[in-house]
Design a protein around this motif. Structure first.
Motif, PDB file in Angstrom:
ATOM      1  N   LEU A 206     -58.616   5.876  22.168  1.00  0.00           N
ATOM      2  CA  LEU A 206     -58.879   5.404  23.410  1.00  0.00           C
ATOM      3  C   LEU A 206     -58.275   6.124  24.586  1.00  0.00           C
ATOM      4  O   LEU A 206     -59.082   6.600  25.612  1.00  0.00           O
ATOM      5  CB  LEU A 206     -58.618   4.031  23.494  1.00  0.00           C
ATOM      6  N   VAL A 207     -56.993   6.291  24.628  1.00  0.00           N
ATOM      7  CA  VAL A 207     -56.366   7.222  25.532  1.00  0.00           C
ATOM      8  C   VAL A 207     -57.043   8.518  25.771  1.00  0.00           C
ATOM      9  O   VAL A 207     -57.372   9.046  27.010  1.00  0.00           O
ATOM     10  CB  VAL A 207     -55.161   7.215  25.527  1.00  0.00           C
ATOM     11  N   LEU A 208     -57.277   9.274  24.697  1.00  0.00           N
ATOM     12  CA  LEU A 208     -57.866  10.447  24.799  1.00  0.00           C
ATOM     13  C   LEU A 208     -59.255  10.369  25.406  1.00  0.00           C
ATOM     14  O   LEU A 208     -59.555  11.202  26.123  1.00  0.00           O
ATOM     15  CB  LEU A 208     -57.705  11.119  23.211  1.00  0.00           C
ATOM     16  N   ALA A 209     -60.040   9.594  24.868  1.00  0.00           N
ATOM     17  CA  ALA A 209     -61.345   9.412  25.418  1.00  0.00           C
ATOM     18  C   ALA A 209     -61.235   9.097  27.083  1.00  0.00           C
ATOM     19  O   ALA A 209     -62.031   9.610  27.898  1.00  0.00           O
ATOM     20  CB  ALA A 209     -62.133   8.085  24.869  1.00  0.00           C
TER      21      ALA A 209
ATOM     22  N   TYR B 292     -56.232  15.090  35.369  1.00  0.00           N
ATOM     23  CA  TYR B 292     -55.000  14.450  35.533  1.00  0.00           C
ATOM     24  C   TYR B 292     -55.034  12.769  35.433  1.00  0.00           C
ATOM     25  O   TYR B 292     -56.092  12.462  35.220  1.00  0.00           O
ATOM     26  CB  TYR B 292     -54.342  14.839  36.541  1.00  0.00           C
ATOM     27  N   ALA B 293     -53.886  12.096  35.070  1.00  0.00           N
ATOM     28  CA  ALA B 293     -54.169  10.878  34.726  1.00  0.00           C
ATOM     29  C   ALA B 293     -52.579  10.088  34.805  1.00  0.00           C
ATOM     30  O   ALA B 293     -51.600  11.000  34.568  1.00  0.00           O
ATOM     31  CB  ALA B 293     -54.611  10.374  33.425  1.00  0.00           C
ATOM     32  N   SER B 294     -52.247   8.928  35.231  1.00  0.00           N
ATOM     33  CA  SER B 294     -51.109   8.474  35.168  1.00  0.00           C
ATOM     34  C   SER B 294     -51.139   7.420  34.309  1.00  0.00           C
ATOM     35  O   SER B 294     -52.004   6.733  33.662  1.00  0.00           O
ATOM     36  CB  SER B 294     -50.851   7.926  36.666  1.00  0.00           C
ATOM     37  N   VAL B 295     -49.939   6.884  33.749  1.00  0.00           N
ATOM     38  CA  VAL B 295     -49.744   6.194  32.636  1.00  0.00           C
ATOM     39  C   VAL B 295     -50.058   4.718  33.114  1.00  0.00           C
ATOM     40  O   VAL B 295     -50.834   4.173  32.416  1.00  0.00           O
ATOM     41  CB  VAL B 295     -48.474   6.084  32.272  1.00  0.00           C
ATOM     42  N   PRO B 296     -49.898   4.247  34.438  1.00  0.00           N
ATOM     43  CA  PRO B 296     -50.352   3.100  35.010  1.00  0.00           C
ATOM     44  C   PRO B 296     -51.859   2.963  34.796  1.00  0.00           C
ATOM     45  O   PRO B 296     -52.483   1.771  34.534  1.00  0.00           O
ATOM     46  CB  PRO B 296     -49.824   2.912  36.310  1.00  0.00           C
ATOM     47  N   ALA B 297     -52.661   4.043  35.392  1.00  0.00           N
ATOM     48  CA  ALA B 297     -53.936   4.244  35.196  1.00  0.00           C
ATOM     49  C   ALA B 297     -54.635   4.255  33.830  1.00  0.00           C
ATOM     50  O   ALA B 297     -55.492   3.177  33.660  1.00  0.00           O
ATOM     51  CB  ALA B 297     -54.524   5.176  36.291  1.00  0.00           C
ATOM     52  N   LEU B 298     -53.989   4.821  32.860  1.00  0.00           N
ATOM     53  CA  LEU B 298     -54.490   4.738  31.523  1.00  0.00           C
ATOM     54  C   LEU B 298     -54.200   3.301  31.000  1.00  0.00           C
ATOM     55  O   LEU B 298     -54.943   2.796  30.234  1.00  0.00           O
ATOM     56  CB  LEU B 298     -53.733   5.737  30.771  1.00  0.00           C
TER      57      LEU B 298
ATOM     58  N   ARG C  52     -57.048   0.882  32.390  1.00  0.00           N
ATOM     59  CA  ARG C  52     -58.373   1.135  31.784  1.00  0.00           C
ATOM     60  C   ARG C  52     -58.340   0.951  30.231  1.00  0.00           C
ATOM     61  O   ARG C  52     -59.292   0.520  29.801  1.00  0.00           O
ATOM     62  CB  ARG C  52     -58.576   2.648  32.114  1.00  0.00           C
ATOM     63  N   ALA C  53     -57.210   1.130  29.413  1.00  0.00           N
ATOM     64  CA  ALA C  53     -57.310   0.821  28.249  1.00  0.00           C
ATOM     65  C   ALA C  53     -56.954  -0.478  27.808  1.00  0.00           C
ATOM     66  O   ALA C  53     -57.011  -0.995  26.722  1.00  0.00           O
ATOM     67  CB  ALA C  53     -56.272   1.748  27.484  1.00  0.00           C
ATOM     68  N   ASN C  54     -56.401  -1.350  28.855  1.00  0.00           N
ATOM     69  CA  ASN C  54     -55.979  -2.834  28.656  1.00  0.00           C
ATOM     70  C   ASN C  54     -54.790  -2.578  27.551  1.00  0.00           C
ATOM     71  O   ASN C  54     -54.756  -3.371  26.593  1.00  0.00           O
ATOM     72  CB  ASN C  54     -57.043  -3.653  28.213  1.00  0.00           C
TER      73      ASN C  54
ATOM     74  N   VAL D 291     -49.347   2.890  25.497  1.00  0.00           N
ATOM     75  CA  VAL D 291     -49.964   4.174  26.202  1.00  0.00           C
ATOM     76  C   VAL D 291     -49.349   5.548  25.886  1.00  0.00           C
ATOM     77  O   VAL D 291     -49.616   6.554  25.679  1.00  0.00           O
ATOM     78  CB  VAL D 291     -50.436   4.107  27.718  1.00  0.00           C
ATOM     79  N   ARG D 292     -47.727   5.250  26.209  1.00  0.00           N
ATOM     80  CA  ARG D 292     -46.909   6.236  25.927  1.00  0.00           C
ATOM     81  C   ARG D 292     -46.897   6.934  24.467  1.00  0.00           C
ATOM     82  O   ARG D 292     -46.763   8.153  24.256  1.00  0.00           O
ATOM     83  CB  ARG D 292     -45.358   6.099  26.522  1.00  0.00           C
ATOM     84  N   ASP D 293     -46.711   5.859  23.691  1.00  0.00           N
ATOM     85  CA  ASP D 293     -46.847   6.185  22.170  1.00  0.00           C
ATOM     86  C   ASP D 293     -48.184   6.891  21.983  1.00  0.00           C
ATOM     87  O   ASP D 293     -47.984   8.076  20.991  1.00  0.00           O
ATOM     88  CB  ASP D 293     -46.786   4.845  21.211  1.00  0.00           C
ATOM     89  N   ALA D 294     -49.107   6.462  22.353  1.00  0.00           N
ATOM     90  CA  ALA D 294     -50.618   7.301  22.223  1.00  0.00           C
ATOM     91  C   ALA D 294     -50.447   8.949  22.653  1.00  0.00           C
ATOM     92  O   ALA D 294     -50.820   9.517  22.099  1.00  0.00           O
ATOM     93  CB  ALA D 294     -51.363   6.518  22.926  1.00  0.00           C
ATOM     94  N   LEU D 295     -49.947   8.882  23.818  1.00  0.00           N
ATOM     95  CA  LEU D 295     -49.688   9.945  24.367  1.00  0.00           C
ATOM     96  C   LEU D 295     -48.804  11.001  23.615  1.00  0.00           C
ATOM     97  O   LEU D 295     -49.065  12.279  23.399  1.00  0.00           O
ATOM     98  CB  LEU D 295     -49.341  10.174  25.931  1.00  0.00           C
ATOM     99  N   ASN D 296     -47.752  10.529  23.262  1.00  0.00           N
ATOM    100  CA  ASN D 296     -46.747  11.288  22.354  1.00  0.00           C
ATOM    101  C   ASN D 296     -47.584  11.715  21.262  1.00  0.00           C
ATOM    102  O   ASN D 296     -47.308  12.926  20.426  1.00  0.00           O
ATOM    103  CB  ASN D 296     -45.735  10.621  22.070  1.00  0.00           C
ATOM    104  N   LYS D 297     -48.299  10.829  20.415  1.00  0.00           N
ATOM    105  CA  LYS D 297     -48.779  10.987  19.045  1.00  0.00           C
ATOM    106  C   LYS D 297     -49.768  12.096  19.335  1.00  0.00           C
ATOM    107  O   LYS D 297     -50.179  13.088  18.686  1.00  0.00           O
ATOM    108  CB  LYS D 297     -49.501   9.707  18.589  1.00  0.00           C
ATOM    109  N   LEU D 298     -50.837  12.101  20.436  1.00  0.00           N
ATOM    110  CA  LEU D 298     -51.719  12.947  20.619  1.00  0.00           C
ATOM    111  C   LEU D 298     -51.182  14.332  20.776  1.00  0.00           C
ATOM    112  O   LEU D 298     -51.777  15.380  20.524  1.00  0.00           O
ATOM    113  CB  LEU D 298     -52.671  12.643  21.786  1.00  0.00           C
TER     114      LEU D 298
END
Length: 139
Positions: free
Chosen positions: A21-24, A38-44, A47-49, A55-62
């Motif tokens: 979802l974060v990647l999309a 570009y994107a901020s963690v709060p915006a993600l 949007r991802a609820n 979100v940080r874990d998702a970004l690190n995994k990606l």
């Protein structure tokens, strides 16, 4: 171009769950064949609820999986992180080259940060943004 990047995520990404979802969400902001946005963690988060840690874990995994790359020398207008979807960019460039529309990206590390043209037409906020207030200007 965000449509093509988003389609790549849904059709070709190996990510799952929040990471997908974060990647999309990031792909939704890509404007050119380099798949940079570009994107901020709060915006993600909004949007991802999802929570900040999700979100940080998702970004690190990606990033670990090579589906997302942080571009450390670039920042958005309010300090947002710039990201690139390198596999999506490679796929879209290869597809365009096969169709004879443009040459492929060079090498395994195309170095998008040095090749990206900056200006209002390439700003993920849109060409009609007012940079002083960070929102769309009235027509």
């Amino acid at each position: 171009m965000s449509h093509d990047a988003r389609t790549w995520v849904w059709d070709h990404s190996h990510s799952k769950g929040n990471a997908r979802l974060v990647l999309a969400l990031i792909a939704d902001r890509c404007l050119d064949r380099h798949c940079v946005a570009y994107a901020s963690v709060p915006a993600l988060m909004k949007r991802a609820n999802a929570s900040r840690s999700a979100v940080r874990d998702a970004l690190n995994k990606l990033a670990e999986d090579g589906e997302l790359r942080r571009l450390p020398h670039r920042k958005g207008p309010r300090g947002e992180t710039y990201y690139q979807l390198p596999e999506a960019a490679r796929y879209l460039a290869d597809r365009a080259a096969e169709e004879g529309r443009m040459p492929p990206l060079e090498g395994p590390e195309s170095g998008p940060a040095s090749r990206i043209v900056t200006g209002p037409e390439n700003d993920p906020r849109g060409a009609d943004s007012d940079p002083r207030v960070g929102r769309k200007s009235a027509p």
